[in-house]
Each structure stands twice: as C-alpha cells, then as structure tokens.
Design an enzyme around this catalytic site. Sequence first.
Site, PDB file in Angstrom:
ATOM      1  N   HIS A  43      -2.989  34.692   2.675  1.00 39.35           N
ATOM      2  CA  HIS A  43      -3.656  34.786   1.375  1.00 39.35           C
ATOM      3  C   HIS A  43      -2.712  34.355   0.259  1.00 39.35           C
ATOM      4  O   HIS A  43      -3.060  33.507  -0.573  1.00 39.35           O
ATOM      5  CB  HIS A  43      -4.123  36.234   1.155  1.00 39.35           C
ATOM      6  CG  HIS A  43      -4.883  36.437  -0.112  1.00 39.35           C
ATOM      7  ND1 HIS A  43      -6.246  36.596  -0.140  1.00 39.35           N
ATOM      8  CD2 HIS A  43      -4.474  36.515  -1.407  1.00 39.35           C
ATOM      9  CE1 HIS A  43      -6.648  36.758  -1.391  1.00 39.35           C
ATOM     10  NE2 HIS A  43      -5.583  36.716  -2.186  1.00 39.35           N
ATOM     11  N   GLU A  44      -1.517  34.934   0.234  1.00 36.38           N
ATOM     12  CA  GLU A  44      -0.568  34.617  -0.834  1.00 36.38           C
ATOM     13  C   GLU A  44      -0.008  33.203  -0.680  1.00 36.38           C
ATOM     14  O   GLU A  44       0.217  32.507  -1.675  1.00 36.38           O
ATOM     15  CB  GLU A  44       0.558  35.649  -0.872  1.00 36.38           C
ATOM     16  CG  GLU A  44       0.102  37.074  -1.190  1.00 36.38           C
ATOM     17  CD  GLU A  44      -0.684  37.171  -2.487  1.00 36.38           C
ATOM     18  OE1 GLU A  44      -0.434  36.370  -3.417  1.00 36.38           O
ATOM     19  OE2 GLU A  44      -1.563  38.053  -2.593  1.00 36.38           O
ATOM     20  N   HIS A  65      -2.430  30.720  -2.216  1.00 37.27           N
ATOM     21  CA  HIS A  65      -2.282  30.641  -3.674  1.00 37.27           C
ATOM     22  C   HIS A  65      -1.088  29.756  -4.042  1.00 37.27           C
ATOM     23  O   HIS A  65      -1.195  28.871  -4.895  1.00 37.27           O
ATOM     24  CB  HIS A  65      -2.046  32.037  -4.268  1.00 37.27           C
ATOM     25  CG  HIS A  65      -3.264  32.902  -4.317  1.00 37.27           C
ATOM     26  ND1 HIS A  65      -4.480  32.470  -4.793  1.00 37.27           N
ATOM     27  CD2 HIS A  65      -3.434  34.210  -3.971  1.00 37.27           C
ATOM     28  CE1 HIS A  65      -5.356  33.465  -4.735  1.00 37.27           C
ATOM     29  NE2 HIS A  65      -4.750  34.524  -4.232  1.00 37.27           N
TER      30      HIS A  65
END
Length: 197
Positions: A7-8, A11
């Site tokens: 997820h990170e 980004h």
Amino acid sequence: MIAFTFHEFAHAYVAYKFGDMTAKNQGRLTLNPLQHLDPIGTILIFIAGFGWARPVPVNRFFFKNPRLAGILVSVAGPLSNFILASVGFIVWYALLRSGMNFPDQLYGFFDLFVRLNVVLFVFNLLPFPPLDGYRIIEDLAPNGVRAKMTQYESYGSFIFLILVITPLDRYTIQPLMYGVIPSVLNGLNDFYYGLFF
C-alpha cells in the site's frame, strides 16, 4: 506486513513517477516492510485487530498537474490492496485446481490475506482524513472548498475517531464491515471461482 508494505510502496512509486522524489529520498520507495511499518500501528494489529503503517510523504510542489497526480497517488494505495486480494484469489484457486492436498494453515493464510486486503481497499476509500478517500475528494474539490477542507482537516480526524470507537460505529463502520466488504469479497470470489472452475 505485505498489505501495508505494498500500500505505502504504491503511494511512493506513483508519486515518484510524477516527479516527487521525497519518498525515494527518505528510503520509502522500497518493498522492505521495515521502512513502512509503524511500531504502534503494528502492535495494535495483534492487540486490537486494527493498525496502520507510516504514511508516505508526498510533496505536491513537484507535480506538473498537482490535482491529477494527487488523485492517482491517493488511489494507488487502495488499488494495490485490491490487486493483492485478486492475486490471492488467483493463486488459491490455481492451487485448488491443481488437485494437490494442502494443509489447513495455507487456506487460513489465503483467507486472511484476501480479507485483510479487501478491508484495506474499502476502508481507505472512506472520505475521512487521513484516509486516501479524503485526499481524493480534496483533489476533486474546487479551490474554495479545498481551502475549507484543509482548514477543518484536524477536526475531521477527530470526528472519524468518534465514528469508529463509539456506539455510533453501528451506523458507520458496522454497515461497511458487514455489508460493503462482504459484497466485494463475494464478488471477487464468484469472479475468480468462475475463471477456474
């Protein structure tokens, strides 16, 4: 670890592709979980069943088109969890299709893996700060509305916590957990089951 890390990383990767080197310079453009996991957020996963990772720093100043880039950077996190959930279904049904016998622990892993990623996908799209859904709405809003959203953002986080940890959650989080998330899970399950069987 896998869900939060991807997820990170998503980004950070999309921000990097749009010209923002901030996350890369801080060592966040990596799939190393140690660079993304928050100590308290990780401990709470085992104690309370929920937690968080360290948010990736994003500097919109480096984007040529800040609104479009901002939306895509925000969408990248939840989308990565949706992709991981899909990969989980594909691998699991491919293993079942092979006809081999597998231990129950493996089924338990894939069940948890898929569920957690679907939860993160749906949950992060909620329109409350500091979640990705809020950032998406912020970038879609006109400048005047955006300025007011930024002004009251700290209150939004407080309101979000009230909606989550008080009895009000029966009108906010519980419908999500017992309605939307099972619907997404069932939809994905039916789709990938139909592909393999």
